[in-house]
Design an enzyme around this catalytic site. Structure first.
Site, mmCIF file in Angstrom:
data_model
loop_
_atom_site.group_PDB
_atom_site.id
_atom_site.type_symbol
_atom_site.label_atom_id
_atom_site.label_comp_id
_atom_site.label_asym_id
_atom_site.label_seq_id
_atom_site.Cartn_x
_atom_site.Cartn_y
_atom_site.Cartn_z
ATOM 1 N N ASP A 553 -0.142 67.104 77.046
ATOM 2 C CA ASP A 553 -0.191 68.343 77.831
ATOM 3 C C ASP A 553 1.232 68.783 78.130
ATOM 4 O O ASP A 553 1.727 68.647 79.245
ATOM 5 C CB ASP A 553 -0.987 68.122 79.125
ATOM 6 C CG ASP A 553 -1.070 69.410 79.947
ATOM 7 O OD1 ASP A 553 -0.867 70.495 79.353
ATOM 8 O OD2 ASP A 553 -1.336 69.328 81.160
ATOM 9 N N GLU A 562 -1.578 74.095 71.717
ATOM 10 C CA GLU A 562 -1.496 75.548 71.659
ATOM 11 C C GLU A 562 -2.889 76.109 71.950
ATOM 12 O O GLU A 562 -3.864 75.350 72.075
ATOM 13 C CB GLU A 562 -0.989 76.030 70.292
ATOM 14 C CG GLU A 562 -0.675 77.533 70.267
ATOM 15 C CD GLU A 562 0.152 78.003 69.055
ATOM 16 O OE1 GLU A 562 0.649 77.160 68.304
ATOM 17 O OE2 GLU A 562 0.283 79.233 68.896
#
Ligand SMILES: [Ca+2]
Ligand SMILES: [Ca+2]
EC number: 3.2.1.4
Length: 586
Positions: A553, A562
């Site tokens: 993350d 993404e």
């Protein structure tokens, strides 16, 4: 990664030294569940780390009172990490409320909720995610809340790239090409990726039209008489219409900067933008989307006069161009050898367009009812269908043909072959999935953990729901629901991959507005790509190389964290379709 998370990380390692608990030895240990919750009548599974858990309890969150006792399943060894897990099945507990699972008194799951319509918020938010991606428009606070922002990229002065010239449009001709959605974490607009995204959302509408009569995402069009799902789709449709060369019917591959923008807000990005090379894949995806849109929007002629006709005309022109230009592939390296400026943004190059021909032909046939469209292609239904991706869209054609098999009076051999292809695929998926470490179809094959693996889970779920539609066998719905459980937390990372949802949330997606807006929480309703052992971004913050744990993350991680419109669309489909099915089956 921001310095503050590094600080917390060092604290965590200090605590390991002093308090050696089960969860401290393994950051993913504990009890994983769908962190949003469960339907009262639906299957309910939690996954317990380890192999020595004889029993578990379900406890009421407010009081800690035991409301259900169960036995853990046999230990399973994870094929990727070698770790052991056990299944806790509490499907027999059907009471509404907020609860958690407890194992051996020292290991607890996050709190989850059991209620009707438990995934409606996730369905609404993941569709609203597209609103936040809108190009060329202000997002006022009334609709966007704290993520309000000024318009970016008016796209009213777009240049014809040297690769895209035609007789009436020489190099550097200026055209208008506003609206659309930002494709992903970047600010460009790609027809090929819009293709599968639009096809998935339009199919969701065609499969469950009644459900979308009452599905309000609080967008500027929420007060009109068109379902908000279609309003959102139309924002991108009107952009796509501008991507067709009015001279000849061919469709530009993408609208793009030569290079990616920096990590700035949309309104701060001012670089010149181009439309580049017309191609067969882009044109056929465009044809499919226009044909499907025309079919749906002709029921809204009063609200949207002329739009369905425009789509229909554009589809026919595109089809004719593709017939004359059946093999023009987008090869960015070759293009850059011949033309300037060089284009180095997402390529979406596809070397095989046989599946795009199938999808476009299927949509044209369903629109016009002219069987000659099917005569031009080979459907290849003898094999299990391939899972949809941006470069493999055959199954979208199959779904449409099956949806209209009766209306089209399709010959029974064809419809039974299509059915077999979809069912063989789904039956392969569900075979032995209960024996998997997270009790999911997702992850049975290591290939599932490819770039954008979250969309693999979502698209598998959609395929399973088509199998349900064909058979009415609830086993397919259970397996689809469990892939949603995977996306919302029951996985080897312990993250809920939909921003804004769950107790362990994705906070740092590779998404320019979320990085640049100065707001702690990322833009909500966006699906993170998910584990990808390729780790092509070479971020230094991955904590594991195992396929199902290859996630970080961190906003540097374009390979695992993404967001993208073609990943969000199947998330919308899966959550909304399950809502429609589960609320009907009550
Ligand atoms: Ca509306
Ligand atoms: Ca293809």
């Amino acid at each position: 990664m921001p310095a503050v998370s590094k600080f917390f990380k060092s604290l965590f390692f200090v605590s390991v030294a002093f308090v050696p608990t089960l969860s401290a030895q393994n950051p993913n240990a504990g009890v994983q569940v769908n962190q949003v919750g469960f339907y009262p009548g639906g299957r309910k599974i939690a996954i317990i780390s380890g192999d020595k858990n004889a029993a578990f309890t379900v406890k009421e969150a407010s009081s800690g009172k035991v409301v259900f006792k169960g036995k853990s399943g046999e230990p399973v060894t994870n094929p990727y990490s070698g770790k052991k897990t056990q299944t806790a099945d509490f499907s027999d507990f059907k009471k509404a409320g907020k609860f958690y699972i407890e194992v051996n008194t020292n290991s607890k799951s996050p709190v989850f909720e059991i209620k009707d319509r438990v995934h409606k918020e996730a369905a609404l938010a993941s569709l609203k995610g597209f609103y936040y991606q809108r190009v060329s428009t202000d997002l006022p606070e009334k609709y966007a809340g704290k993520w309000a922002r000024p318009a970016g990229h008016p796209d009213d002065k777009i240049l014809i790239h040297a690769s895209a010239v035609s007789a009436g449009r020489p190099e550097n001709t200026v055209i208008r090409s506003p609206r659309g959605w930002y494709d992903a974490g970047d600010y460009n607009k790609y027809i090929v990726n819009s293709g599968i995204t639009m096809g998935t959302l339009l199919s969701l509408y065609e499969d469950f039209p009644a459900y979308f009569e009452d599905f309000n995402t609080n967008i500027p069009e929420s007060t009109n008489a068109v379902p908000d799902l279609l309003d959102e789709v139309i924002w991108n449709l009107r952009w796509m219409l501008t991507m067709q060369d009015t001279e000849d019917g061919g469709v530009y591959h993408k609208l793009t900067n030569p290079r990616f923008d920096g990590m700035i807000m949309p309104d701060a990005a001012r670089n010149p933008r181009y439309v580049v090379q017309k191609g067969t894949a882009a044109t056929l995806d465009f044809v499919a989307v226009m044909a499907q849109s025309a079919r749906i929007l002709r029921n809204f002629n009063a609200q949207l006069p002329g739009l369905a006709d425009s789509c229909s005309v554009a589809a026919v022109k595109g089809w004719q161009w593709a017939k004359k230009n059946p093999t023009i592939m987008y090869d960015q390296n070759e293009l850059n050898k011949q033309f300037d400026p060089d284009i180095v943004t997402g390529a979406y190059g596809d070397k095989n367009v046989s599946d795009e021909w199938i999808w476009a032909a299927a949509e044209m046939y369903a629109l016009t009812k002219k069987p000659e469209y099917l005569n031009t292609i080979s459907l290849e239904t003898e094999r299990a269908m391939p899972l949809p991706t941006w470069s493999q869209v055959k199954a979208l054609g199959y779904y449409t043909l099956l949806r209209f098999a009766d209306e089209l009076k399709m010959e029974s051999k064809l419809s039974s072959d299509l059915k077999k292809s979809v069912l063989n695929f789904s039956d392969d998926l569900i075979q032995d999935y209960e024996k998997q470490p997270y009790h999911t179809v997702m992850g049975k094959s290591e290939k599932d953990y490819s770039w954008g693996s979250s969309s693999v889970a979502a698209n598998q779920g959609i395929a399973l729901l088509y199998a349900y539609k064909l058979t009415k066998d609830a086993k397919y719905v259970n397996a689809a629901l469990e892939n949603l459980d995977y996306l919302l937390g029951r996985n080897a990372t312990g993250y809920s991959f939909l921003t804004g949802f769950g107790s362990k949330q994705v906070m740092h997606p590779h998404h320019r507005p979320s990085i640049a807006d100065g707001i702690a929480e990322p833009v909500p309703g966006l699906l993170s790509g998910g584990p990808n052992p390729g780790q092509q971004d070479k971020c230094t913050t991955y904590t594991s190389k195992f396929a199902d744990e290859s996630f970080t993350d961190d906003d540097c991680s374009y390979a695992s964290n993404e967001i993208a419109i073609n990943w969000n669309a199947p998330m919308v489909y899966l959550a909304a379709a399950l809502e429609a099915i589960m609320s009907k089956s009550k």
